[in-house]
Scaffold this active site. Structure first.
Site, PDB file in Angstrom:
ATOM      1  N   TYR A 160      10.931   0.937  11.944  1.00  0.00           N
ATOM      2  CA  TYR A 160      10.583  -0.393  12.401  1.00  0.00           C
ATOM      3  C   TYR A 160       9.414  -1.199  11.685  1.00  0.00           C
ATOM      4  CZ  TYR A 160       9.386  -4.710  15.242  1.00  0.00           C
ATOM      5  OH  TYR A 160       9.130  -5.916  15.679  1.00  0.00           O
ATOM      6  N   THR A 215      -3.467  -6.023   3.120  1.00  0.00           N
ATOM      7  CA  THR A 215      -4.549  -5.330   3.987  1.00  0.00           C
ATOM      8  C   THR A 215      -5.274  -4.634   3.172  1.00  0.00           C
ATOM      9  OG1 THR A 215      -4.745  -3.856   5.945  1.00  0.00           O
ATOM     10  CG2 THR A 215      -2.625  -3.581   4.597  1.00  0.00           C
ATOM     11  N   GLU A 218      -5.974  -1.636   4.161  1.00  0.00           N
ATOM     12  CA  GLU A 218      -5.364  -0.353   4.565  1.00  0.00           C
ATOM     13  C   GLU A 218      -4.402   0.331   3.237  1.00  0.00           C
ATOM     14  OE1 GLU A 218      -5.468   1.746   7.194  1.00  0.00           O
ATOM     15  OE2 GLU A 218      -6.586   0.334   8.332  1.00  0.00           O
ATOM     16  N   TYR A 269       2.301   2.345   8.126  1.00  0.00           N
ATOM     17  CA  TYR A 269       2.013   0.779   8.161  1.00  0.00           C
ATOM     18  C   TYR A 269       1.427   0.284   6.519  1.00  0.00           C
ATOM     19  CZ  TYR A 269      -1.147  -3.360   8.379  1.00  0.00           C
ATOM     20  OH  TYR A 269      -1.686  -4.812   8.286  1.00  0.00           O
ATOM     21  N   LYS A 326       3.125  -2.031   3.857  1.00  0.00           N
ATOM     22  CA  LYS A 326       2.377  -3.196   3.195  1.00  0.00           C
ATOM     23  C   LYS A 326       2.205  -3.194   1.860  1.00  0.00           C
ATOM     24  CE  LYS A 326       1.381  -6.131   6.678  1.00  0.00           C
ATOM     25  NZ  LYS A 326       1.482  -7.596   6.348  1.00  0.00           N
TER      26      LYS A 326
END
Length: 349
Positions: free
Chosen positions: A95, A127, A129, A151, A155
């Protein structure tokens, strides 16, 4: 009058950005995902504004995105919608990829298909991250990426597809590599808001303890309301570019916790180390903070510190407009008031 579309408008960044653009005279359109529970508390005060409009859509629905963009023909698109919780991305990796990676592609493709690539400017919410298992400190636009979560991997696709469409189709598309930015509107599952909520509730006698993960994780925390200004500034330049947006100042989760409790009149002393570390109320001797292994991630980013030099020089942005101490105070005071209202309601019945 310029027209802007903000995906994820009901979130922390989206709501602050909508306020900024409305104050600058924009006609602002916001995309929100339809759910059974209607959550628009951050933009409730904007719904009656003549130049603010809501559209329902989903980053996983390409035809819906094309329809919305076609009906608006925006001058600027700010793509802020995402599954943005790092820990949750380990539970829902597919997702996360659909919304954060392919969702970005769908925005770019919608603009291209509609023939708007030469007139519509696009901001992509990237981001810190991306740096993940960091290869240098501090991190700048030249630092290699080493994503360390589903995540961050999603990204990274979003980052590079923006670069590709910029070069392949001449789009004015920018990546804002934003480091951690917090506020009173931060989601309650994020660690900073979890801390300030708990500090207020403990001070009001509504909660006994706060459980956290790695207290030694270091982050570059800024104020979200300051950071959305950079998003806008990026799209006002003569040429598209990518920018690290950060304060250049770093603190541990432990330090953030210490200051949040201090703002509530509680001084913490720390004892032990690792998973045995505890935060103890200096006045009462009660243990108020404990470490729980449940909040450790399979892979954990521990050392994020941004270099905002490029944003300061090219955009004229001041990363210290709101200091770290003021940020924590704003959040702590806000959440203490929430706790006080909760306590009054409990007493009433």
């Amino acid at each position: 009058m310029k027209t802007a579309l903000i995906t994820g408008v009901s979130g922390q960044d989206g709501s602050y950005l909508a306020e900024l653009l409305l104050d600058k005279g924009y006609d602002v359109h916001g995309l929100v995902r339809r759910t059974s529970v209607d959550r628009k508390e951050h933009i409730e005060h904007l719904l009656d504004r003549e130049c603010f409009h809501i559209h329902y859509g989903d980053m996983m629905d390409p035809l819906g995105l094309v329809d919305v963009i076609h009906s608006i023909e925006p001058d600027e698109i700010y793509n802020l919608a995402a599954q943005s919780h790092v820990a949750v991305s380990f539970s829902v990796p597919e997702y996360t990829a659909q919304t954060d990676a392919l969702g970005t592609l769908r925005i770019l493709e919608a603009v291209r298909i509609l023939g708007l690539e030469k007139r519509c400017r696009i901001y992509q919410a990237s981001t810190s991250e991306l740096f993940g298992k960091v290869e240098e400190v501090p991190q700048s636009e030249r630092t290699p990426f080493h994503p360390y979560s589903p995540y961050a991997v999603a990204k990274q696709y979003g980052y590079w597809i923006v670069r590709e469409y910029r070069e392949a189709y001449g789009m004015f598309a920018c990546n804002g590599i934003l480091f951690n930015h917090e506020s009173e509107r931060r989601g309650e599952s994020f660690v900073t808001r979890k801390i300030t909520l708990a500090a207020g509730r403990i001070a009001c006698g509504l909660q006994e303890k706060l459980y956290l993960g790695n207290l030694d994780s270091r982050r570059d925390w800024g104020y979200a309301k300051d950071y959305v200004e950079c998003m806008w500034l990026m799209l006002q330049q003569n040429e598209p570019d990518d920018f690290v947006i950060a304060t250049g100042v770093q603190h541990t989760v432990r330090e953030f916790t210490q200051l949040a409790f201090h703002c509530n009149g509680i001084e913490l002393d720390w004892q032990g180390s690792g998973q045995d570390e505890k935060g103890i109320d200096r006045a009462s001797g009660k243990v108020l903070v404990e470490v729980s292994p449940a909040f450790y991630r399979p892979t954990d980013v521990v050392d994020l510190l941004g270099d905002p030099t490029k944003a300061k020089t090219k955009l004229g942005w001041n990363p210290q407009h709101t200091t770290y101490e003021r940020l924590v105070e704003l959040m702590a005071v806000h959440d203490r008031k929430l706790a006080e209202r909760e306590r009054i309601l409990l007493k009433q019945g």
